[in-house]
Design a protein around this motif. Structure first.
Motif, PDB file in Angstrom:
ATOM      1  N   THR A 213       0.854  -1.177   0.000  1.00 44.59           N
ATOM      2  CA  THR A 213       0.000   0.000   0.000  1.00 44.59           C
ATOM      3  C   THR A 213       0.890   1.226   0.000  1.00 44.59           C
ATOM      4  N   ALA A 214       0.676   2.115  -0.974  1.00 40.97           N
ATOM      5  CA  ALA A 214       1.519   3.293  -1.136  1.00 40.97           C
ATOM      6  C   ALA A 214       0.792   4.528  -0.641  1.00 40.97           C
ATOM      7  N   TYR A 215       1.485   5.346   0.124  1.00 43.75           N
ATOM      8  CA  TYR A 215       0.977   6.639   0.592  1.00 43.75           C
ATOM      9  C   TYR A 215       1.881   7.728   0.028  1.00 43.75           C
ATOM     10  N   SER A 216       1.306   8.642  -0.713  1.00 38.91           N
ATOM     11  CA  SER A 216       2.095   9.673  -1.377  1.00 38.91           C
ATOM     12  C   SER A 216       1.386  11.018  -1.303  1.00 38.91           C
ATOM     13  N   GLY A 217       2.193  12.085  -1.416  1.00 37.99           N
ATOM     14  CA  GLY A 217       1.618  13.417  -1.402  1.00 37.99           C
ATOM     15  C   GLY A 217       0.935  13.762  -2.703  1.00 37.99           C
ATOM     16  N   GLU A 218       1.413  13.202  -3.788  1.00 39.78           N
ATOM     17  CA  GLU A 218       0.823  13.425  -5.099  1.00 39.78           C
ATOM     18  C   GLU A 218       0.276  12.110  -5.653  1.00 39.78           C
ATOM     19  N   SER A 219      -0.615  12.240  -6.622  1.00 39.51           N
ATOM     20  CA  SER A 219      -1.164  11.045  -7.250  1.00 39.51           C
ATOM     21  C   SER A 219      -0.060  10.305  -8.007  1.00 39.51           C
ATOM     22  N   LEU A 220      -0.010   8.986  -7.841  1.00 39.72           N
ATOM     23  CA  LEU A 220       0.986   8.176  -8.537  1.00 39.72           C
ATOM     24  C   LEU A 220       0.588   7.909  -9.982  1.00 39.72           C
ATOM     25  N   ILE A 222      -1.087   5.482 -11.410  1.00 39.96           N
ATOM     26  CA  ILE A 222      -0.895   4.106 -11.868  1.00 39.96           C
ATOM     27  C   ILE A 222      -2.162   3.627 -12.575  1.00 39.96           C
ATOM     28  N   GLU A 223      -2.030   3.214 -13.813  1.00 39.60           N
ATOM     29  CA  GLU A 223      -3.152   2.677 -14.576  1.00 39.60           C
ATOM     30  C   GLU A 223      -2.910   1.190 -14.788  1.00 39.60           C
ATOM     31  N   ALA A 224      -3.468   0.377 -13.911  1.00 37.15           N
ATOM     32  CA  ALA A 224      -3.315  -1.072 -13.983  1.00 37.15           C
ATOM     33  C   ALA A 224      -4.567  -1.712 -13.399  1.00 37.15           C
ATOM     34  N   PRO A 225      -4.929  -2.900 -13.866  1.00 40.21           N
ATOM     35  CA  PRO A 225      -6.117  -3.578 -13.348  1.00 40.21           C
ATOM     36  C   PRO A 225      -6.034  -3.794 -11.842  1.00 40.21           C
ATOM     37  N   ASN A 226      -7.152  -3.604 -11.156  1.00 40.42           N
ATOM     38  CA  ASN A 226      -7.299  -3.869  -9.726  1.00 40.42           C
ATOM     39  C   ASN A 226      -6.487  -2.925  -8.834  1.00 40.42           C
ATOM     40  N   VAL A 227      -5.919  -1.876  -9.409  1.00 44.62           N
ATOM     41  CA  VAL A 227      -5.209  -0.873  -8.613  1.00 44.62           C
ATOM     42  C   VAL A 227      -6.155   0.296  -8.357  1.00 44.62           C
ATOM     43  N   VAL A 228      -6.340   0.632  -7.081  1.00 40.76           N
ATOM     44  CA  VAL A 228      -7.277   1.683  -6.677  1.00 40.76           C
ATOM     45  C   VAL A 228      -6.503   2.773  -5.948  1.00 40.76           C
ATOM     46  N   GLU A 229      -6.732   4.007  -6.365  1.00 42.24           N
ATOM     47  CA  GLU A 229      -6.120   5.150  -5.695  1.00 42.24           C
ATOM     48  C   GLU A 229      -7.218   6.045  -5.140  1.00 42.24           C
ATOM     49  N   GLU A 230      -7.077   6.456  -3.889  1.00 39.83           N
ATOM     50  CA  GLU A 230      -8.078   7.308  -3.253  1.00 39.83           C
ATOM     51  C   GLU A 230      -7.381   8.438  -2.503  1.00 39.83           C
ATOM     52  N   ARG A 231      -8.081   9.550  -2.416  1.00 36.34           N
ATOM     53  CA  ARG A 231      -7.551  10.714  -1.707  1.00 36.34           C
ATOM     54  C   ARG A 231      -8.084  10.704  -0.279  1.00 36.34           C
ATOM     55  N   LEU A 232      -7.197  10.746   0.694  1.00 37.49           N
ATOM     56  CA  LEU A 232      -7.580  10.710   2.093  1.00 37.49           C
ATOM     57  C   LEU A 232      -7.944  12.106   2.587  1.00 37.49           C
ATOM     58  N   THR A 239      -2.738   4.243  -2.454  1.00 32.21           N
ATOM     59  CA  THR A 239      -2.880   3.362  -3.611  1.00 32.21           C
ATOM     60  C   THR A 239      -2.810   1.926  -3.137  1.00 32.21           C
ATOM     61  N   THR A 240      -3.826   1.132  -3.475  1.00 39.76           N
ATOM     62  CA  THR A 240      -3.893  -0.270  -3.067  1.00 39.76           C
ATOM     63  C   THR A 240      -4.026  -1.159  -4.303  1.00 39.76           C
ATOM     64  N   GLY A 241      -3.984  -2.466  -4.053  1.00 37.76           N
ATOM     65  CA  GLY A 241      -4.095  -3.435  -5.151  1.00 37.76           C
ATOM     66  C   GLY A 241      -2.760  -3.806  -5.755  1.00 37.76           C
ATOM     67  N   LEU A 242      -1.674  -3.495  -5.056  1.00 41.92           N
ATOM     68  CA  LEU A 242      -0.335  -3.781  -5.556  1.00 41.92           C
ATOM     69  C   LEU A 242       0.310  -4.904  -4.764  1.00 41.92           C
ATOM     70  N   ARG A 243       1.245  -5.585  -5.407  1.00 43.82           N
ATOM     71  CA  ARG A 243       2.021  -6.650  -4.773  1.00 43.82           C
ATOM     72  C   ARG A 243       3.504  -6.373  -5.005  1.00 43.82           C
ATOM     73  N   LEU A 244       4.305  -6.518  -3.951  1.00 41.15           N
ATOM     74  CA  LEU A 244       5.729  -6.255  -4.060  1.00 41.15           C
ATOM     75  C   LEU A 244       6.415  -7.400  -4.801  1.00 41.15           C
TER      76      LEU A 244
END
Length: 281
Positions: A213-220, A222-232, A239-244
């Motif tokens: 799960t990525a936390y960033s000041g700016e939007s990353l 990422i355009e990929a299936p099952n990846v969701v980005e939300e503004r807190l 950004t969730t839906g990622l695997r290392l």
């Protein structure tokens, strides 16, 4: 010089001889493992849709990545060499008493090696898709058998004028080059098979990779299936839906949930303080 000093020098000479005997095989094995690790990783990366240079792996990384799949073939080769050394030692013992029989055996080995080389060349030319892993292996083994048969025929034959030094050197160079090239060809093919196998295995087990799960000041972005980005509410982006996948070369490589080699995407982000990571199972 005292007896004790003589024994010490003999012991040191024995150690130096042992180290000298071990150095070439260790160097060759390390070189093969390095090449195999690179070739296997490059094929896996290509199958995933990226270039291996992006990962920034070191020499040590490539060697370590080859150990899992290469140590068994290396052990088999080492066992085969030890068996050959035992047979060769026996041949040297009976060389004088059974010269005629060994001469016949040498000719048979030479003919067998040449026949194997000719057969595999014909098969590879007519049917290119026929067991590609077998072709370079037969080339290497056939060359060894033919070369040993030729040597056995020479040492058991009638005394003749010795060949000039350049002739022996050229023969050894050609035999060694052919065996080395065949082995590297075999490693290249084997690396391709294992690299694609690892990519398929990764697709089947991507759900076992750590969740990222990525936390960033700016939007990353990422355009990929099952990846969701939300503004807190804090203004940061999650950004969730990622695997290392791996962390290397100042970058973080990630896959998305349900990734596959056909239409999956590999996400590459810089490994710096602009992104805060949270990993979980």
């Amino acid at each position: 010089m005292s007896d004790e000093q003589g024994r010490d020098l003999s012991a040191l000479a024995g150690v130096a001889s042992a180290v000298g005997a071990l150095a070439p095989p260790v160097t060759i094995a390390t070189s093969l493992m390095l090449y195999f690790g690179w070739a296997r990783t490059a094929e896996q990366a290509r199958f995933m849709g990226v270039d291996v240079s992006l990962f920034g792996y070191s020499t040590q990384d490539y060697v370590l990545r080859s150990i899992r799949t290469l140590y068994i073939p290396l052990l088999v080769v080492a066992a085969a060499v030890l068996c050959w050394l035992a047979v060769h030692h026996r041949v040297l013992k009976v060389l004088e008493t059974r010269r005629r029989g060994l001469r016949v055996a040498g000719r048979a080995l030479f003919a067998t090696g040449l026949a194997a080389l000719a057969a595999v060349v014909v098969v590879a030319t007519v049917q290119r898709a026929f067991l590609p892993l077998v072709v370079p292996l037969v080339l290497a083994v056939g060359t060894v058998v033919a070369a040993y048969g030729a040597w056995l025929t020479r040492v058991t034959g009638d005394a003749k004028a010795p060949a000039p030094p350049w002739h022996n050197a050229l023969r050894k160079l050609m035999v060694g080059s052919m065996i080395t090239l065949a082995l590297f060809w075999e490693l290249s093919l084997y690396a391709g098979v294992t690299g694609r196998g690892y990519a398929d295995e990764l697709a089947a087990t991507v759900h076992t990779l750590p969740r990222a799960t990525a936390y960033s000041g700016e939007s990353l972005g990422i355009e990929a299936p099952n990846v969701v980005e939300e503004r807190l509410d804090t203004g940061r982006h999650r950004t969730t839906g990622l695997r290392l996948l791996v962390r290397s070369g100042g970058r973080v490589f990630l896959l998305h949930d349900r990734w596959n080699p056909v239409n999956g995407r590999v996400v590459v982000l810089p490994d710096n303080e602009t992104v805060r990571w949270q990993f979980s199972r």
